[in-house]
Design a protein around this motif. Structure first.
Motif, PDB file in Angstrom:
ATOM      1  N   ASP A   1      -9.873   0.924   5.040  1.00  0.00           N
ATOM      2  CA  ASP A   1     -10.565  -0.312   4.973  1.00  0.00           C
ATOM      3  C   ASP A   1     -10.836  -1.179   6.336  1.00  0.00           C
ATOM      4  O   ASP A   1     -11.549  -1.992   6.671  1.00  0.00           O
TER       5      ASP A   1
ATOM      6  N   PRO B   1     -10.691  -2.657  10.077  1.00  0.00           N
ATOM      7  CA  PRO B   1     -11.615  -2.353  11.169  1.00  0.00           C
ATOM      8  C   PRO B   1     -11.023  -1.542  12.317  1.00  0.00           C
ATOM      9  O   PRO B   1      -9.966  -1.679  12.716  1.00  0.00           O
TER      10      PRO B   1
ATOM     11  N   PRO C   1     -18.404  -6.100  17.594  1.00  0.00           N
ATOM     12  CA  PRO C   1     -18.980  -5.612  15.950  1.00  0.00           C
ATOM     13  C   PRO C   1     -20.209  -5.036  16.197  1.00  0.00           C
ATOM     14  O   PRO C   1     -21.052  -5.213  16.868  1.00  0.00           O
ATOM     15  N   GLY C   2     -20.578  -3.918  15.130  1.00  0.00           N
ATOM     16  CA  GLY C   2     -21.664  -3.317  15.283  1.00  0.00           C
ATOM     17  C   GLY C   2     -21.659  -1.726  16.314  1.00  0.00           C
ATOM     18  O   GLY C   2     -22.646  -1.258  16.020  1.00  0.00           O
TER      19      GLY C   2
ATOM     20  N   ASP D   1     -22.428  -7.401  13.030  1.00  0.00           N
ATOM     21  CA  ASP D   1     -21.691  -8.413  12.142  1.00  0.00           C
ATOM     22  C   ASP D   1     -20.232  -8.016  11.938  1.00  0.00           C
ATOM     23  O   ASP D   1     -19.504  -8.491  11.812  1.00  0.00           O
ATOM     24  N   SER D   2     -20.176  -6.500  11.819  1.00  0.00           N
ATOM     25  CA  SER D   2     -18.884  -5.975  11.452  1.00  0.00           C
ATOM     26  C   SER D   2     -18.570  -4.686  12.222  1.00  0.00           C
ATOM     27  O   SER D   2     -19.224  -4.026  12.701  1.00  0.00           O
ATOM     28  N   TYR D   3     -17.073  -4.431  12.205  1.00  0.00           N
ATOM     29  CA  TYR D   3     -16.579  -3.152  13.196  1.00  0.00           C
ATOM     30  C   TYR D   3     -16.666  -1.961  12.020  1.00  0.00           C
ATOM     31  O   TYR D   3     -16.632  -2.065  10.822  1.00  0.00           O
TER      32      TYR D   3
ATOM     33  N   SER E   1     -15.264   0.800  10.225  1.00  0.00           N
ATOM     34  CA  SER E   1     -13.686   1.001   9.415  1.00  0.00           C
ATOM     35  C   SER E   1     -13.188   2.379   9.939  1.00  0.00           C
ATOM     36  O   SER E   1     -13.900   3.195  10.309  1.00  0.00           O
TER      37      SER E   1
ATOM     38  N   ALA F   1      -6.471  -5.212  12.001  1.00  0.00           N
ATOM     39  CA  ALA F   1      -7.396  -4.058  12.694  1.00  0.00           C
ATOM     40  C   ALA F   1      -6.510  -3.075  13.358  1.00  0.00           C
ATOM     41  O   ALA F   1      -5.385  -3.263  13.584  1.00  0.00           O
TER      42      ALA F   1
END
Length: 162
Positions: free
Chosen positions: A21, A23, A35-36, A72-74, A76, A124
């Motif tokens: 989980d 990043p 991110p993204g 918005d997020s990396y 996983s 991370a």
């Protein structure tokens, strides 16, 4: 930062010890993936070459192309490993050859980069990337013959190449 030889299977195994989980962030000389980001392609290609000394060579290599993100997020670690596993199952040999990364911060001036061992840093997983060096194979072969060892690119060996 100079990378070392790594395959997609090696990278996947190195990531297997991390929490799936977490990043996953690639750290290039010009900056990190945003991110993204996403994996656009995994490519297995055969290179046929002739060097400046007239010697032919042929090998296979794998390229991981990453499109920098605006999200918005990396991705996983688990998601990346899932992509790698599916891709290796779909293309014979994809996991077994030298891996490099095609990436550019902000998707500007794509570079071919080497990989270094993943590191866990502040919640991370970071994969450091390094720039490749040009190398003259005839010069490297001559330097290796003189030293009795394998010469490396950038070794400064003063041997005529062609």
């Amino acid at each position: 930062m100079k990378g070392f030889v790594m395959t997609l299977n090696d990278l996947s195994k190195a990531l297997a010890v991390a929490d799936p989980d977490l990043p996953l962030i690639f750290d290039a000389p010009g900056g990190r993936t945003s991110p993204g980001y996403h994996v656009t392609e995994l490519k297995l290609g055969t290179e046929d070459s002739i060097d400046c000394g007239g010697q032919r060579d042929s090998w296979q290599e794998v390229k991981l192309q990453i499109l920098d993100g605006q999200g918005d997020s990396y991705m996983s670690v688990g998601r990346f490993r899932s992509i790698a596993t599916r891709s290796v199952a779909a293309i014979d040999g994809l996991g077994d050859h030298d891996l490099s990364v095609e990436f550019a911060v902000g998707n500007d001036r794509l570079e071919i980069l080497t990989l270094n061992a993943p590191e866990i840093e502040k919640g991370a997983v970071i994969v450091p990337l390094g720039r490749q060096q040009a190398a003259c194979k005839p010069r490297l072969r001559a330097a290796a013959a003189l030293s009795g060892a394998t010469a490396q690119p950038g070794s400064g060996a003063a041997v005529a190449c062609c």
